[in-house]
Scaffold this motif. Structure first.
Motif, PDB file in Angstrom:
ATOM      1  N   GLN A   1      45.082  42.637  38.803  1.00  0.00           N
ATOM      2  CA  GLN A   1      44.315  43.875  38.670  1.00  0.00           C
ATOM      3  C   GLN A   1      43.080  43.897  39.584  1.00  0.00           C
ATOM      4  O   GLN A   1      41.973  44.251  39.164  1.00  0.00           O
ATOM      5  CB  GLN A   1      43.882  44.116  37.213  1.00  0.00           C
ATOM      6  CG  GLN A   1      45.020  44.250  36.224  1.00  0.00           C
ATOM      7  CD  GLN A   1      45.556  42.911  35.735  1.00  0.00           C
ATOM      8  OE1 GLN A   1      44.783  42.032  35.392  1.00  0.00           O
ATOM      9  NE2 GLN A   1      46.857  42.768  35.686  1.00  0.00           N
ATOM     10  N   LEU A   2      43.267  43.537  40.835  1.00  0.00           N
ATOM     11  CA  LEU A   2      42.141  43.480  41.775  1.00  0.00           C
ATOM     12  C   LEU A   2      41.618  44.872  42.103  1.00  0.00           C
ATOM     13  O   LEU A   2      40.403  45.059  42.254  1.00  0.00           O
ATOM     14  CB  LEU A   2      42.570  42.762  43.058  1.00  0.00           C
ATOM     15  CG  LEU A   2      43.095  41.328  42.884  1.00  0.00           C
ATOM     16  CD1 LEU A   2      43.436  40.726  44.241  1.00  0.00           C
ATOM     17  CD2 LEU A   2      42.094  40.458  42.145  1.00  0.00           C
ATOM     18  N   GLY A   3      42.508  45.850  42.240  1.00  0.00           N
ATOM     19  CA  GLY A   3      42.106  47.227  42.464  1.00  0.00           C
ATOM     20  C   GLY A   3      41.462  47.470  43.824  1.00  0.00           C
ATOM     21  O   GLY A   3      41.360  46.574  44.673  1.00  0.00           O
ATOM     22  N   SER A   4      41.010  48.703  44.001  1.00  0.00           N
ATOM     23  CA  SER A   4      40.414  49.095  45.279  1.00  0.00           C
ATOM     24  C   SER A   4      39.135  48.328  45.571  1.00  0.00           C
ATOM     25  O   SER A   4      38.878  47.932  46.717  1.00  0.00           O
ATOM     26  CB  SER A   4      40.120  50.607  45.271  1.00  0.00           C
ATOM     27  OG  SER A   4      41.307  51.353  45.120  1.00  0.00           O
ATOM     28  N   ARG A   5      38.314  48.129  44.566  1.00  0.00           N
ATOM     29  CA  ARG A   5      37.053  47.411  44.780  1.00  0.00           C
ATOM     30  C   ARG A   5      37.326  45.961  45.177  1.00  0.00           C
ATOM     31  O   ARG A   5      36.632  45.396  46.032  1.00  0.00           O
ATOM     32  CB  ARG A   5      36.194  47.461  43.511  1.00  0.00           C
ATOM     33  CG  ARG A   5      34.773  46.981  43.706  1.00  0.00           C
ATOM     34  CD  ARG A   5      33.855  47.581  42.636  1.00  0.00           C
ATOM     35  NE  ARG A   5      34.187  47.108  41.303  1.00  0.00           N
ATOM     36  CZ  ARG A   5      33.570  46.078  40.720  1.00  0.00           C
ATOM     37  NH1 ARG A   5      32.615  45.430  41.358  1.00  0.00           N
ATOM     38  NH2 ARG A   5      33.892  45.712  39.499  1.00  0.00           N
ATOM     39  N   GLY A   6      38.332  45.358  44.584  1.00  0.00           N
ATOM     40  CA  GLY A   6      38.686  43.994  44.946  1.00  0.00           C
ATOM     41  C   GLY A   6      39.229  43.889  46.366  1.00  0.00           C
ATOM     42  O   GLY A   6      38.921  42.945  47.090  1.00  0.00           O
ATOM     43  N   MET A   7      40.004  44.909  46.762  1.00  0.00           N
ATOM     44  CA  MET A   7      40.540  44.907  48.124  1.00  0.00           C
ATOM     45  C   MET A   7      39.426  45.024  49.149  1.00  0.00           C
ATOM     46  O   MET A   7      39.481  44.421  50.234  1.00  0.00           O
ATOM     47  CB  MET A   7      41.518  46.076  48.289  1.00  0.00           C
ATOM     48  CG  MET A   7      42.285  46.069  49.600  1.00  0.00           C
ATOM     49  SD  MET A   7      43.436  44.685  49.701  1.00  0.00           S
ATOM     50  CE  MET A   7      42.639  43.643  50.899  1.00  0.00           C
ATOM     51  N   THR A   8      38.386  45.790  48.825  1.00  0.00           N
ATOM     52  CA  THR A   8      37.242  45.933  49.723  1.00  0.00           C
ATOM     53  C   THR A   8      36.557  44.591  49.978  1.00  0.00           C
ATOM     54  O   THR A   8      36.122  44.299  51.096  1.00  0.00           O
ATOM     55  CB  THR A   8      36.229  46.928  49.123  1.00  0.00           C
ATOM     56  OG1 THR A   8      36.875  48.181  48.884  1.00  0.00           O
ATOM     57  CG2 THR A   8      35.050  47.134  50.062  1.00  0.00           C
ATOM     58  N   VAL A   9      36.489  43.777  48.945  1.00  0.00           N
ATOM     59  CA  VAL A   9      35.834  42.468  49.068  1.00  0.00           C
ATOM     60  C   VAL A   9      36.721  41.465  49.802  1.00  0.00           C
ATOM     61  O   VAL A   9      36.239  40.671  50.625  1.00  0.00           O
ATOM     62  CB  VAL A   9      35.465  41.925  47.663  1.00  0.00           C
ATOM     63  CG1 VAL A   9      34.872  40.522  47.766  1.00  0.00           C
ATOM     64  CG2 VAL A   9      34.488  42.848  46.967  1.00  0.00           C
ATOM     65  N   LEU A  10      38.019  41.510  49.560  1.00  0.00           N
ATOM     66  CA  LEU A  10      38.935  40.497  50.115  1.00  0.00           C
ATOM     67  C   LEU A  10      39.439  40.815  51.520  1.00  0.00           C
ATOM     68  O   LEU A  10      39.964  39.924  52.200  1.00  0.00           O
ATOM     69  CB  LEU A  10      40.146  40.334  49.189  1.00  0.00           C
ATOM     70  CG  LEU A  10      39.909  39.604  47.869  1.00  0.00           C
ATOM     71  CD1 LEU A  10      41.156  39.650  47.008  1.00  0.00           C
ATOM     72  CD2 LEU A  10      39.507  38.160  48.131  1.00  0.00           C
TER      73      LEU A  10
END
Length: 303
Positions: free
Chosen positions: A195-204
């Motif tokens: 459940q990384l989501g959009s915010r997680g993708m921005t960081v990774l």
């Protein structure tokens, strides 16, 4: 005769002492004292005083010498204690705690768990020195990965990191980025079902894009949407070490198909791109197909 001679000598001595004392008393200001002392009792009074003058000073000197010797011995004993036992006790009782950078991977993980209020997992300890760090379905969470990130980022053993289905969420992505940025030995990274989501993708996005060691990355089932496709296209276009990228079971639609199709046209190193179980639809699939036209090396899995 001898006894008489000694008695006569003692009497002479007493008389001399008496004369000296009387001379001192006759000094101006001592007249009141002379009127109180009678002539009949003078010999007895001053004879007793003369005897005390001869004995008491000697006794005082002896006692003083004894006190000095006792004081000196006590001082020496205290000095010996303070220079040996006392200092040793201090050094033993107040040993400094080791710094975090001096701890090995397992010790560091346990220490960080204590600081964060997280229960250490025994399976983490057993995996810390292995090449395959296999930890799926453990419910690690964002705080758990915060305790894991520093020891894994320092590990020279880990090659394959599997954190499948650990509820890491977007809050844990900053700690995952530490692992990707710091450890240049990791080749396989599985972050599926987190459940990384959009915010997680921005960081990774940037850590994965700039990695020169990652070969296989699994980001399936992480609730990515069309708006996340440009970030993923950055990874596809710029990472030349990546050979396999799994983006299946996300929420990509038509727009994602178009963006990813353009990105794949600019990549000639990626071998496997998994887009199965996404809603690309016909239009999205056609746009993606145009991107891979002329590329025969890549294997596409889409639905």
């Amino acid at each position: 005769m001898a006894h008489l001679s000694r008695a006569s000598s003692a009497k002479t001595h007493i008389t001399d002492v008496l004369d000296t004392y009387l001379k001192d008393v006759e000094q101006p200001g001592n007249e009141a004292f002379l009127t109180e002392v009678g002539s009949d009792g003078e010999d007895e009074k001053f004879e007793d005083k003369a005897d005390s003058f001869d004995l008491e000073p000697v006794n005082l000197v002896l006692e003083s010498e004894g006190d000095d010797s006792d004081t000196k011995s006590q001082t020496e004993e205290l000095s010996r204690c303070s220079s040996s036992d006392y200092e040793t006790d201090l050094e033993t009782d107040f040993e400094p705690e080791p710094k975090l950078e001096d701890l090995n991977g397992t010790e560091l993980y346990v220490k960080l768990c204590e600081q964060l209020g997280v229960v250490p997992l025994s399976c983490v300890k057993s995996n810390m020195q292995k090449t395959h760090f296999h930890m799926p379905h453990r419910g690690i969470g964002s705080k758990g990965v915060q305790a894991l990130a520093p020891p894994i980022s320092r590990s020279t053993c880990a090659r394959y990191i599997d954190l499948t289905n650990n509820m890491i969420g977007s809050d844990g992505c900053s700690h995952l980025s530490l692992i990707v940025n710091s450890n240049m030995f990791i080749t396989d990274l599985n972050l599926s079902y987190n459940q990384l989501g959009s915010r997680g993708m921005t960081v990774l996005c940037l850590p994965i894009r700039d990695s020169s060691s990652l070969v296989n990355v699994d980001l399936s089932n992480n609730e990515f949407e069309d708006k996340d496709a440009p970030l993923l296209s950055e990874i596809i276009e710029n990472n030349i070490s990546l050979r396999s990228l799994n983006l299946s079971k996300n929420m990509f639609c038509i727009e994602a198909g178009k963006v990813l199709g353009t990105a794949i046209a600019n990549n000639d190193t990626l071998e496997v791109l998994d887009l199965s179980w996404n809603a690309l639809r016909l239009e999205g699939a056609q746009a993606f197909a145009k991107g891979i036209a002329g590329l025969f090396k890549i294997k596409i899995d889409k639905a």
